[in-house]
Write an enzyme that holds these catalytic residues in place. Sequence first.
Site, short mmCIF file in Angstrom:
data_model
loop_
_atom_site.label_atom_id
_atom_site.label_comp_id
_atom_site.label_asym_id
_atom_site.label_seq_id
_atom_site.Cartn_x
_atom_site.Cartn_y
_atom_site.Cartn_z
N GLY A 1 0.83 -1.19 0.00
CA GLY A 1 0.00 0.00 0.00
C GLY A 1 0.87 1.24 0.00
O GLY A 1 2.05 1.18 0.37
N GLN B 1 2.95 9.92 1.68
CA GLN B 1 4.28 9.30 1.74
C GLN B 1 5.18 9.79 0.61
O GLN B 1 6.38 9.56 0.61
CB GLN B 1 4.17 7.77 1.69
N CYS C 1 6.05 -0.32 7.67
CA CYS C 1 5.69 0.88 6.92
C CYS C 1 6.87 1.30 6.06
O CYS C 1 8.00 1.35 6.54
CB CYS C 1 5.33 2.00 7.89
N LEU C 2 6.60 1.58 4.81
CA LEU C 2 7.67 2.00 3.90
C LEU C 2 8.34 3.28 4.39
O LEU C 2 9.48 3.57 4.03
CB LEU C 2 7.11 2.21 2.49
N HIS D 1 -4.33 1.31 7.33
CA HIS D 1 -2.98 1.83 7.48
C HIS D 1 -2.80 3.07 6.59
O HIS D 1 -2.27 4.10 7.03
CB HIS D 1 -1.98 0.73 7.11
N GLU D 2 -3.27 2.96 5.34
CA GLU D 2 -3.12 4.09 4.41
C GLU D 2 -4.02 5.26 4.77
O GLU D 2 -3.63 6.42 4.63
CB GLU D 2 -3.39 3.64 2.97
N HIS E 1 -2.36 7.22 7.25
CA HIS E 1 -1.36 8.11 6.65
C HIS E 1 -2.00 9.42 6.19
O HIS E 1 -1.39 10.49 6.31
CB HIS E 1 -0.71 7.43 5.43
ZN ZN Z 1 2.92 3.21 6.04
#
Ligand code: ZN
Length: 235
Positions: free
Chosen positions: A102, A107, A147-148, A189-190, A193
């Site tokens: 995702g 991000q 998480c990226l 999760h997104e 963000h």
């Molecule tokens: Zn993340």
Amino acid sequence: MSGTGAVTEPDGGFSLPAEKESAELETRHDADATEVDSTDADATPPHDPELEARRRAALARIRTFGDPALRTTARDVERFDETLLEEVHRMGHLMVDALGVGLAATQLGLIHRVLTYRAGPDAPIVVVVNPKLEYASEEQEIAEEGCLSLPGIAIDVERPIHVRVRARNELGANMLVEASGLEARVIQHEMDHLDGVLIIDRATKEQRKEALRILREGPSDWSASEDEPVEATRA
Ligand code: ZN
């Protein structure tokens, strides 16, 4: 649709940390440090040099902890135009290249309420614009998330297993997403963000403390963590 996911109202049930975190923490980590998406890593370990190069290039474009964009509340998209199409196209590619499941626009430093995800390595990329959580099940479950934007961090996050989200697609058409399991988890999760919320905000006090230490100092062994099979889903 798959799995066993979960959610909470993006603005309910948890609180943003009051403390400043950007001040003393590094703004960026080396993109080559750790990011391995477990879900995809299982299917396609990034041992292929070309894949690995693409992964690193994608990670270099993704904002990491300390970047103010990650703490910004994104705004609804109002124009469904060519620019938006380019943006979601780029997001989809970066997400795949980064081996993420995702990605939220914040991000990438874009403060639009746009997210992309895929429910599995071979699943199609889904674009969700202006998501509104319409329903989240009372039934929750805990699973590890990565998480990226938080290299090297894995947090046990409790979220509702089922969610229903109303949104638009990239062309502006109404869409309804009913998701469970991993898919529901990634969406939540997104959506977090898009409200400037990170998984460390949903961590226990202990996990949060440890995560902040790792973000500050780096994992005790970067190279080891690179090959380590990680259970968490990176998004
Ligand atoms: Zn993340």
